[in-house]
Design an enzyme around this catalytic site. Structure first.
Site, PDB file in Angstrom:
ATOM      1  N   ASN A   9       0.875  -1.176   0.000  1.00 61.47           N
ATOM      2  CA  ASN A   9       0.000   0.000   0.000  1.00 61.47           C
ATOM      3  C   ASN A   9       0.910   1.223   0.000  1.00 61.47           C
ATOM      4  OD1 ASN A   9      -1.765   2.062   0.514  1.00 61.47           O
ATOM      5  ND2 ASN A   9      -2.234   1.429   2.624  1.00 61.47           N
ATOM      6  N   LYS A  11       0.190   4.245  -0.223  1.00 56.07           N
ATOM      7  CA  LYS A  11      -0.404   5.469   0.361  1.00 56.07           C
ATOM      8  C   LYS A  11      -0.127   6.647  -0.583  1.00 56.07           C
ATOM      9  CE  LYS A  11      -0.064   3.261   4.787  1.00 56.07           C
ATOM     10  NZ  LYS A  11      -0.115   3.376   6.232  1.00 56.07           N
ATOM     11  N   HIS A  94      -9.589   1.441   4.434  1.00 59.33           N
ATOM     12  CA  HIS A  94      -8.315   1.554   5.158  1.00 59.33           C
ATOM     13  C   HIS A  94      -8.515   2.500   6.348  1.00 59.33           C
ATOM     14  CE1 HIS A  94      -4.216   2.689   6.169  1.00 59.33           C
ATOM     15  NE2 HIS A  94      -3.866   1.542   5.624  1.00 59.33           N
ATOM     16  N   GLU A  96      -6.903   4.857   7.462  1.00 61.70           N
ATOM     17  CA  GLU A  96      -6.657   6.281   7.194  1.00 61.70           C
ATOM     18  C   GLU A  96      -7.862   6.909   6.482  1.00 61.70           C
ATOM     19  OE1 GLU A  96      -2.807   5.687   5.365  1.00 61.70           O
ATOM     20  OE2 GLU A  96      -2.064   5.037   7.315  1.00 61.70           O
ATOM     21  N   GLU A 166      -5.766  -4.806  10.356  1.00 61.69           N
ATOM     22  CA  GLU A 166      -4.741  -3.781  10.557  1.00 61.69           C
ATOM     23  C   GLU A 166      -5.016  -3.023  11.845  1.00 61.69           C
ATOM     24  OE1 GLU A 166      -2.661  -2.649   6.659  1.00 61.69           O
ATOM     25  OE2 GLU A 166      -4.405  -1.371   6.879  1.00 61.69           O
ATOM     26  N   GLY A 172       2.301   2.138  10.833  1.00 62.55           N
ATOM     27  CA  GLY A 172       3.280   3.206  10.710  1.00 62.55           C
ATOM     28  C   GLY A 172       3.962   3.567  12.013  1.00 62.55           C
ATOM     29  N   SER A 211       3.161  -2.245  10.390  1.00 64.50           N
ATOM     30  CA  SER A 211       4.603  -2.330  10.637  1.00 64.50           C
ATOM     31  C   SER A 211       5.177  -3.708  10.341  1.00 64.50           C
ATOM     32  CB  SER A 211       4.932  -1.901  12.082  1.00 64.50           C
ATOM     33  OG  SER A 211       4.508  -0.565  12.308  1.00 64.50           O
TER      34      SER A 211
HETATM   35  P1  PGA Z   1       2.655   0.162   7.696  1.00 65.76           P
HETATM   36  O1  PGA Z   1       1.203   0.424   7.021  1.00 65.76           O
HETATM   37  O2  PGA Z   1       3.166  -1.124   7.108  1.00 65.76           O
HETATM   38  O3  PGA Z   1       3.474   1.348   7.291  1.00 65.76           O
HETATM   39  O4  PGA Z   1       2.426   0.067   9.161  1.00 65.76           O
HETATM   40  C1  PGA Z   1       0.312  -0.618   6.772  1.00 65.76           C
HETATM   41  C2  PGA Z   1      -0.949  -0.064   6.160  1.00 65.76           C
HETATM   42  O5  PGA Z   1      -1.388   1.026   6.540  1.00 65.76           O
HETATM   43  O6  PGA Z   1      -1.534  -0.701   5.252  1.00 65.76           O
END
Ligand code: PGA
Length: 248
Positions: A9, A11, A94, A96, A166, A172, A211
């Site tokens: 992803n 982003k 997601h 976000e 998630e 993140g 992460s």
């Molecule tokens: P990350 O993000 O691997 O940077 O923690 C995962 C995601 O938001 O899909």
């Protein structure tokens, strides 16, 4: 036996030059790792993925879609537009999007319906916040998020979706869920899927996201209900992304 799936992803990251370097690095490093692999990219880069990934084992997809087919919805991207550029997957809900764009469980469910109707494979994302985990609400939260989707899709469509667990506190932050925490949530989600369609629940790929890195991927992927990863930060470097695929 469920096939493993690793999705990057991106982003809101990338540029045409950086994408070419990343995609060619991934394609060059892919061996017969036995995992399916895809990247979900910002909409402007779908055409680039189509041009640079066609004929390779790497699939591509969007990070969001509109519930509408077309019309006066400024800024939105429809399922048909994603398909027009060869997308196979689209992320739905997601965290976000849920947090910054106020996407409700119901809206995420409608987006999942739109993706399925168009023939895209929705990657439905669920996960609890730190406060919710600390309050002991993890199962209630992820169950409600998933149930909103299951209520509006046909039983036979369960097998066409991908689910991503998630935990928001792990995204993140560098703080990965332990393999046991992730496994418990994945098993719980698979049981929720089984309430709708038991046969399909056994086949749905449930990805872990939060992460995930080459160093922790192997232990996570070894859990019986973890069928792959949804990778943010580590998907932006070909060596890290490949390292995770290799861990499968
Ligand atoms: P990350 O993000 O691997 O940077 O923690 C995962 C995601 O938001 O899909």
């Amino acid at each position: 036996m469920r096939h493993k799936l690793v999705i990057g992803n991106w982003k809101m990251n990338g540029s045409r030059a950086a994408n070419t370097a990343l995609l060619s690095g991934i394609v060059a490093g892919l061996n017969d790792f036995g995992a399916d692999c895809a990247v979900c990219v910002p909409a402007p880069y779908l055409a680039q993925c189509q041009a640079e990934l066609a004929g390779t084992p790497v699939r591509w997809g969007g990070q969001d879609l509109s519930v509408h087919a077309c019309g006066a919805y400024t800024g939105e991207v429809s399922a048909a537009m994603l398909l027009d550029f060869g997308a196979s997957y689209v992320l739905c809900g997601h965290s976000e999007r849920r947090a910054y764009h106020h996407e409700s469980d119901e809206l995420v469910a409608q987006k999942t319906v739109a993706a399925l109707a168009a023939g895209l494979r929705p990657v439905v994302c669920v996960g609890e916040s730190l406060a919710q985990r600390e309050a002991g609400q993890t199962e209630d939260v992820i169950c409600a998020q998933l149930r909103a989707v299951l209520e509006v899709i046909a039983a036979e469509d369960v097998a066409k979706m991908v689910l991503a667990y998630e935990p928001v506190w792990a995204i993140g932050t560098g703080q990965t869920a332990t393999p046991q925490i992730a496994q418990d949530a994945h098993r719980f989600l698979r049981n929720c899927l089984a309430d709708k369609n038991a046969a399909a629940a056994a086949t749905v790929q449930i990805l872990y996201g939060g992460s995930m890195k080459p160093e922790n991927a192997k232990e996570l992927m070894a859990q019986p209900d973890i069928d792959g990863g949804l990778i943010g930060g580590a998907a932006l470097k070909a060596t890290d992304f490949l390292g995770i695929i290799q861990a499968v």
